[in-house]
Write an enzyme that holds these catalytic residues in place. Sequence first.
Site, short mmCIF file in Angstrom:
data_model
loop_
_atom_site.label_atom_id
_atom_site.label_comp_id
_atom_site.label_asym_id
_atom_site.label_seq_id
_atom_site.Cartn_x
_atom_site.Cartn_y
_atom_site.Cartn_z
N HIS A 1 -28.15 -3.28 -34.66
CA HIS A 1 -27.66 -2.33 -33.65
C HIS A 1 -28.65 -1.20 -33.36
O HIS A 1 -28.25 -0.07 -33.04
CB HIS A 1 -26.30 -1.75 -34.05
CG HIS A 1 -25.45 -1.41 -32.86
ND1 HIS A 1 -24.20 -0.86 -32.98
CD2 HIS A 1 -25.67 -1.53 -31.53
CE1 HIS A 1 -23.67 -0.67 -31.78
NE2 HIS A 1 -24.56 -1.08 -30.88
N ASP B 1 -19.06 -0.34 -42.14
CA ASP B 1 -19.02 -0.01 -40.71
C ASP B 1 -17.63 0.48 -40.33
O ASP B 1 -16.65 -0.26 -40.46
CB ASP B 1 -19.40 -1.24 -39.90
CG ASP B 1 -19.80 -0.91 -38.47
OD1 ASP B 1 -19.30 0.09 -37.92
OD2 ASP B 1 -20.60 -1.67 -37.90
N CYS C 1 -22.14 4.27 -34.58
CA CYS C 1 -23.00 3.35 -35.32
C CYS C 1 -24.50 3.55 -35.12
O CYS C 1 -25.25 3.75 -36.09
CB CYS C 1 -22.65 1.91 -34.96
SG CYS C 1 -20.91 1.48 -35.15
#
Length: 493
Positions: free
Chosen positions: A131, A37, A75
């Site tokens: 997410h 990430d 993301c």
Amino acid sequence: MRISCVMASLVGLSWAISPALAAEEAKKPNIVFIMADDLGNADLGYRGGQVSTPNIDKLASEGVRLESFYGEPVCTPSRAALMTGRYPMRYGLQTLVIFPSHTYGLALDEKTLPQALKEAGYKTLMTGKWHLGHADKKFWPQNRGFDYFYGNVVGEVNYFTRERGGLIDWQRNGAFLKEEGYYTDLIGDDAVRLIDQQDGKQPFFLYFASLAPHGPYQAPESAIEKYKDTPDKLRRTYMGMISELDVQIGRIVAELDKKGLRDNTIILFSSDNGGATSGLFAQGAKSNEEREHDEGGIEQGQKAPAINAPFSGGKGSLKEGGVRVPAFVNWPAKLKPRIVNEPLHMVDVMPTLLALAGGTGSPDHPFDGRDTWKTLAEGAPSPTDDVLINVEAFRGAIRKGDWKLIKIALLPGKTELYNLAKDPGETTNVAAENPDIARDLEARLLRYAGEQKPSLWIKAQPAFVGAQGKTVMDPDFDIDDGGLPQEKIAIPN
């Protein structure tokens, strides 16, 4: 007579063995996808970085390195592209990320990678960051195709408490947990335990979705101490976070070896987007005051610690530093080490894996990605004519061959064309010198733009396009600015 009997027995034995050999040949591979990430392009050892990453480096050097692999600028869109094989603009996730206050998620009519793999006979397992929707359980991983989920559903949490805004975002299959330990260690422990439970009879898909090295910048002191000679504390911590991720990746590979599963397991590694180089994109939707009170927080105007050299820009930007990410595929039994420079995109992962696994997508939701196995295994050209990096109502980027076009639609607007083979840092806009190429790429980009669904983020935040609430009318805000060009950043020795 005796010879005839022997020959008959041998023929019978060969027929008995052949189906077994055929079954072994057709055995479906286990799949491990490791998602980092906000990882900087130049922050891994095999990429010349300063961080010690021996386990990642070994997998990369023994595998197929994807040197022109694209995620999305941030993301949520990148993870959506992985899970669907379709560009995020197809279902409204093309802009920024899902904030804690948002109620939307990945469209329920999209067939996800774990759903397709389950249909193909796979056990589907996930540890780490989701997410892709949290406000309703219907968006949670265990309701989108995963048999098992352990991790957090919102974008970021404290690495030691798993809290966000005073609430714990940490669960196992819907049951929220309060546990001691460091985030990366915990998901590593769980991944190793899950692999240990496999008996080799049923193929499995493990999605190891690390939060590291996304902010807040937190790591065990022992990991930070490894980089005591690095002057900047934030950079030391960031480097320690990557080292901790590398340790867990080594444990995963070791467990696959221990269980005798390694030869039949394909490992894929990628970052979701480029490293954050600006505090604006280093953490989620928080005010400076909130960030200052976070352990490991960073102010919006502060320089973030990732390095994306030789590219300019960073997370949130359409420049290469924001979207071209470290990536490789490792499967020693099937793939020889090679470097692939062909442009590929996160949407290519799902159709490629389903071709190996015998799975199918949804006929009424056709893939944007392509099966890239021949590119990986044989070095064949990319099966895609062009790569849509992303398109939104106010900007977009597309690549075809060595050429990349970025269009900013906010008035007064601008069109940028770069030859990435000659200018990977995107320092010189050559649109005026190459009008035919610029027109072709812009026409392709506009065709994609005409197919996009309205952005769910803009619908939820109608007055804003800036990640922290800066309006489109703010002349000082450049949505494409993910950080200073790399040549302006002093890289510590």
